[in-house]
Design a protein around this motif. Structure first.
Motif: not given
Length: 478
Positions: A239-244, A248-249, A251-257
Motif C-alpha cells: 500500500v503506497p505511503k506517499t503520493y510519489a 511510481l507504482q 508508472l510501473q504497472i503501466n510499463y509492465y502492461a
C-alpha cells in the motif's frame, strides 16, 4: 523490531498464564530476570536455545512463542501503538511516546491508538493535494528522463511471464492474459458494477481480478487493465505511503502492461527493421501489436533511446491545447509552470500537436517540421476522440533523426518562438485594440478541478464503495 515485540508479548502472555514471575522463570531457565525483561519488551532477540527452554518451562510449543500474531487484543493494541509511534508522522510532532503500562486501561489505549490511526490517515489524505501530486509527478518525469524512459528489470519480467505462457509473436490474446493470471492464482472476472472510482479490483482473499464487462469497446484496454492488476503482485507492491510512491507504482504497472502487449524482443525487431527501411511510423507499430496509438507512442519512447539510438519526445494534448501527458529527452522545451510541472500547460499553437486539429482528413498521421528556439523537430501526430474530448498524440525527434521516419518528405513547416508570449499567446495588436473591454466570456470549468479525489487507502479510490463491492461479490459465487 515488530517481530521481536510480538515474540516478547507471547513470552509475557504465557508466563503470566503459568503464574510465574520474571525471577522464577529466569531461575528456571538460567538467565537473569533483567535479560528476560529485555526480551519481553522486544529490546533483545533471545537465542533459539533460550526460547526452547522457556517454552519447555511454560508448557507450550516453541512454535507458540515464534508465532508473530498478538496473543491477546490488548497485545495487538500495544504492538500497533509501538508501530504508529515509530512512524515519521508521529516522530515529526516531537511528542514523547505513550508507554502502555499496566495503569493504562484498555479503553484509554484504544483511544490513543485510534487517535494515532487518524493522524496517519489525515497525513496520507493531505499528501494527495493537487500541489503535492504535481510536484511528485514532475519529480517522476525528470527521473524517468535520466533513465531514457526505459526500465530493463520490468522488460525482463514481462519477457519471462510471456515465455511462461508460450507467447511468441503477434498480438497478445485474451486467452494468454487469462493464463498469465492463472499462473499467479487469479481468475479474471468481468462485472458491471465496479466501484466508480476503480478501473479494476483485486480480491486477494478469493483470487479474483474484477474488470469491466468483456463487451466494452477496445479489447486492448481490457488486456492492459488485467496486466496492470497482475503487475502489482509481480512487483510486490505494498500500500503506497506517499503520493510519489503511488505514482511510481502506477508508472510501473503501466510499463509492465505495455511491455507485455508490445514485447521488447518483437518490438525492437520490428522497429529496427523499420529504421533500416527508413520507414518508422507509430501507426504501423500500433497496428502490428493491436494497441492504441497512444500506447504505441509511449512504448516507442521506452525503446527508442535504448535500442535505436534516438532521442525523442511524446505529447498527449487536449483539443484546447493543454498538455495531458508528456516526455522528452531530445531537448524540446516543454511548456512548464513555475514549479516545473507540465500537465495543464498550453503548447504552442504552431506545434504539430495543435495544428493537427485543423485538418479535415484525420485518418492518418500528420507530419510537420517545427522550428523552435531549441532547434528544428520532426513530428508525427494522430488525433483521436475520448468520451470527454478530442486529443492528439505526437511523437517527435530532432531534425537530424527525421531521416528514419515515414513522412520526412512533408513540406509542412512552422515556426514557434514560444515561450515568447508574442509567438501565439498575445492577441494581435489591432484585435486587442478592437475588442479590449468590449467582450465578456464565461470560462469552461472542468468539474474535476473543484472535485477532490475520494480519499482512501489508494489515492482516488473510495474505500467504502470498494469494500462494499468486494463483500457483495465474495458471496455472489462469481
Amino acid at each position: 523490531m515488530s517481530e521481536l515485540a510480538a515474540i516478547g508479548h507471547r513470552i509475557r502472555f504465557f508466563r503470566n498464564r503459568a503464574g510465574m514471575t520474571l525471577d522464577q522463570l529466569g531461575a528456571a531457565v538460567g538467565v537473569a530476570p533483567s535479560q528476560l525483561s529485555l526480551a519481553e519488551n522486544g529490546k533483545r532477540e533471545p537465542r533459539l536455545s533460550l526460547l526452547s527452554a522457556i517454552a519447555s518451562e511454560l508448557g507450550v510449543e516453541l512454535s507458540d512463542l515464534l508465532d508473530e500474531s498478538p496473543p491477546t487484543p490488548r497485545a495487538a493494541l500495544e504492538l500497533e501503538l509501538d508501530r504508529l509511534q515509530r512512524s515519521p508522522v508521529f516522530q515529526s510532532l516531537g511528542l514523547p511516546p505513550v508507554r502502555p503500562s499496566r495503569g493504562l486501561t484498555d479503553e484509554a489505549l484504544t483511544t490513543v491508538v485510534g487517535l494515532q490511526r487518524e493522524l496517519v490517515r489525515r497525513e496520507r489524505q493531505a499528501i494527495a493535494t493537487p500541489e503535492e501530486a504535481r510536484r511528485a509527478n514532475t519529480d517522476l518525469r525528470l527521473h524517468m528522463r535520466t533513465l531514457n524512459n526505459h526500465l530493463p528489470d520490468i522488460e525482463d519480467l514481462a519477457e519471462r511471464e510471456l515465455k511462461a505462457v508460450g507467447h511468441v509473436s503477434g498480438a497478445l490474446t485474451h486467452r494468454s492474459v487469462s493464463r498469465m493470471a492463472e499462473r499467479l492464482g487469479f481468475e479474471l472476472v468481468h462485472v458491471n458494477d465496479l466501484p466508480h472510482s476503480a478501473r479494476s479490483v483485486i480480491d486477494l482473499e478469493n483470487g479474483r481480478i474484477y474488470l469491466p464487462p468483456a463487451s466494452i469497446p477496445g479489447g486492448h484496454g481490457l488486456r492492459s487493465m488485467a496486466l496492470q492488476a497482475m503487475a502489482h503482485r509481480l512487483l510486490a507492491h505494498e500500500v503506497p505511503k506517499t503520493y510519489a510512491e503511488f505514482l511510481l507504482q502506477r508508472l510501473q504497472i503501466n510499463y509492465y502492461a505495455a511491455a507485455c502487449l508490445m514485447p521488447r524482443t518483437q518490438s525492437v525487431e520490428f522497429l529496427t527493421q523499420a529504421k533500416a527501411e527508413r520507414n518508422i511510423a507509430v501507426e504501423d507499430f500500433r497496428d502490428a501489436f493491436g494497441v492504441t496509438h497512444e500506447a504505441a507512442g509511449l512504448r516507442f519512447t521506452n525503446l527508442a533511446t535504448a535500442y535505436l539510438d534516438m532521442t525523442v519526445h511524446f505529447l498527449r494534448v487536449n483539443d484546447d491545447g493543454a498538455v495531458h501527458k508528456g516526455y522528452e529527452n531530445d531537448g524540446l522545451r516543454l511548456p512548464l509552470d513555475v514549479t516545473g510541472s507540465m500537465e495543464g500547460q498550453f503548447v504552442c499553437r504552431f506545434w504539430s500537436a495543435r495544428v493537427a486539429f485543423t485538418r479535415v482528413n484525420r485518418t492518418t498521421e500528420y507530419y510537420q517540421y517545427t522550428d523552435t528556439p531549441e532547434g528544428t523537430f520532426f513530428e508525427a501526430t494522430q488525433t483521436g476522440t475520448s468520451a470527454a474530448e478530442e486529443f492528439s498524440i505526437t511523437v517527435g525527434v530532432p531534425f537530424s533523426q527525421s531521416k528514419w521516419f515515414r513522412g520526412r518528405e512533408t513540406t509542412n513547416r512552422t515556426v514557434s518562438r514560444c515561450p515568447d508570449a508574442d509567438c501565439c499567446r498575445r492577441p494581435e495588436p489591432d484585435l486587442s485594440d478592437r475588442w479590449s473591454g468590449k467582450a465578456w466570456s464565461s470560462a469552461k470549468l472542468h468539474a474535476h478541478i473543484l472535485s477532490p479525489l475520494p480519499s482512501g487507502t489508494f489515492p482516488g479510490v473510495d474505500d467504502r464503495e470498494l469494500y462494499e463491492f468486494l463483500e457483495a461479490h465474495a458471496h455472489s459465487g462469481d
